[in-house]
Design an enzyme around this catalytic site. Sequence first.
Site, PDB file in Angstrom:
ATOM      1  N   GLU A  80       0.661  -1.132  -0.137  1.00 54.72           N
ATOM      2  CA  GLU A  80      -0.272  -0.163  -0.058  1.00 54.72           C
ATOM      3  C   GLU A  80       0.768   1.150  -0.026  1.00 54.72           C
ATOM      4  O   GLU A  80       1.960   1.243   0.630  1.00 54.72           O
ATOM      5  CB  GLU A  80      -0.856   0.048   1.273  1.00 54.72           C
ATOM      6  CG  GLU A  80      -1.760  -1.144   1.178  1.00 54.72           C
ATOM      7  CD  GLU A  80      -2.822  -0.963   0.201  1.00 54.72           C
ATOM      8  OE1 GLU A  80      -3.219   0.083  -0.310  1.00 54.72           O
ATOM      9  OE2 GLU A  80      -3.758  -2.046  -0.168  1.00 54.72           O
ATOM     10  N   CYS A 142      -7.289  -2.348   7.992  1.00 57.09           N
ATOM     11  CA  CYS A 142      -5.908  -2.435   7.475  1.00 57.09           C
ATOM     12  C   CYS A 142      -5.429  -0.822   7.354  1.00 57.09           C
ATOM     13  O   CYS A 142      -4.360  -0.703   8.052  1.00 57.09           O
ATOM     14  CB  CYS A 142      -5.933  -3.054   6.201  1.00 57.09           C
ATOM     15  SG  CYS A 142      -6.299  -4.776   6.412  1.00 57.09           S
ATOM     16  N   HIS A 166      -1.237  -5.591   1.401  1.00 52.18           N
ATOM     17  CA  HIS A 166      -2.534  -6.311   1.486  1.00 52.18           C
ATOM     18  C   HIS A 166      -2.236  -7.851   0.312  1.00 52.18           C
ATOM     19  O   HIS A 166      -1.348  -7.431  -0.811  1.00 52.18           O
ATOM     20  CB  HIS A 166      -3.525  -5.683   0.602  1.00 52.18           C
ATOM     21  CG  HIS A 166      -4.575  -5.043   1.636  1.00 52.18           C
ATOM     22  ND1 HIS A 166      -4.773  -3.769   1.503  1.00 52.18           N
ATOM     23  CD2 HIS A 166      -5.289  -5.452   2.425  1.00 52.18           C
ATOM     24  CE1 HIS A 166      -5.655  -3.527   2.663  1.00 52.18           C
ATOM     25  NE2 HIS A 166      -6.141  -4.585   2.983  1.00 52.18           N
TER      26      HIS A 166
HETATM   27  N1  PCA Z   1      -8.171  -7.088   5.968  1.00 50.13           N
HETATM   28  C1  PCA Z   1      -9.265  -6.121   6.482  1.00 50.13           C
HETATM   29  C2  PCA Z   1      -9.067  -5.925   7.933  1.00 50.13           C
HETATM   30  C3  PCA Z   1      -8.388  -7.349   8.283  1.00 50.13           C
HETATM   31  C4  PCA Z   1      -7.781  -8.012   7.090  1.00 50.13           C
HETATM   32  O1  PCA Z   1      -7.170  -8.807   7.204  1.00 50.13           O
HETATM   33  C5  PCA Z   1      -8.882  -4.652   5.658  1.00 50.13           C
HETATM   34  O2  PCA Z   1      -8.498  -4.819   4.205  1.00 50.13           O
HETATM   35  O3  PCA Z   1      -9.050  -3.716   6.125  1.00 50.13           O
END
Ligand code: PCA
Length: 218
Positions: A80, A142, A166
């Site tokens: 990110e 996240c 992610h």
């Molecule tokens: N993904 C979510 C919250 C926890 C996770 O593993 C997110 O992308 O915010």
Amino acid sequence: MKKLLLTGFEPFLDFSVNPTMRVVEDLDGTIIGNYEVIGGILPVDFSIAGRMLVEMIEEIKPDAVVSLGLAAGRFKMTPERIAINFKYGPVDNIGNKPVDEPIQKEGEAAYLSTLPIRKMVTRLKEEGLPADISNTAGAYLCNNIMYEALHHGIIHKKEVPSGFIHMPASHELAIEHGNVPSWPHRDLAKGVRICLEVLAAEEMEATDSEATGLSTES
Ligand code: PCA
């Protein structure tokens, strides 16, 4: 030996498995470059996740912070770029559903990742794994913990590389869920390891150039 805090999240919404947990378990205790990886799992709970991460940072005093989250529906490994000062999203695991609340009232509107995200993406692709920089981590948990880690670093003037990656669903999750693109667990773990290797290589280069700088001065 330096310390790298690697966090994952527990399952949430209708995702009965969170692949980040297994990746963190796999890498916990491993040595990558000059880093010892220390794993931690965070709850999907707006009221405590950020505080828990900050407590881990204060207790472990890591030299780098990399947090992982599931982005079910994505096809690639996605470091990110940015975390925004908002809380918004579906109801969390204990029933919170904030609507556009700031994460930190006095915080900046956004913070940029301090991980070498472009180099991570390049290496991931060279190693045969689909990857891209993501320009939004959303406004759910996240984004929340990415923001909290970067904010903590800024207000405490700690130049600790910090950011968020992610990942797609694992096959294990896709079998249970039935409707998400997925990767084998070993590729998810390999992808994260590659990102940590890139970070470790940067750290080594920085240490070497500091040492060279010292020797030329003396
Ligand atoms: N993904 C979510 C919250 C926890 C996770 O593993 C997110 O992308 O915010």
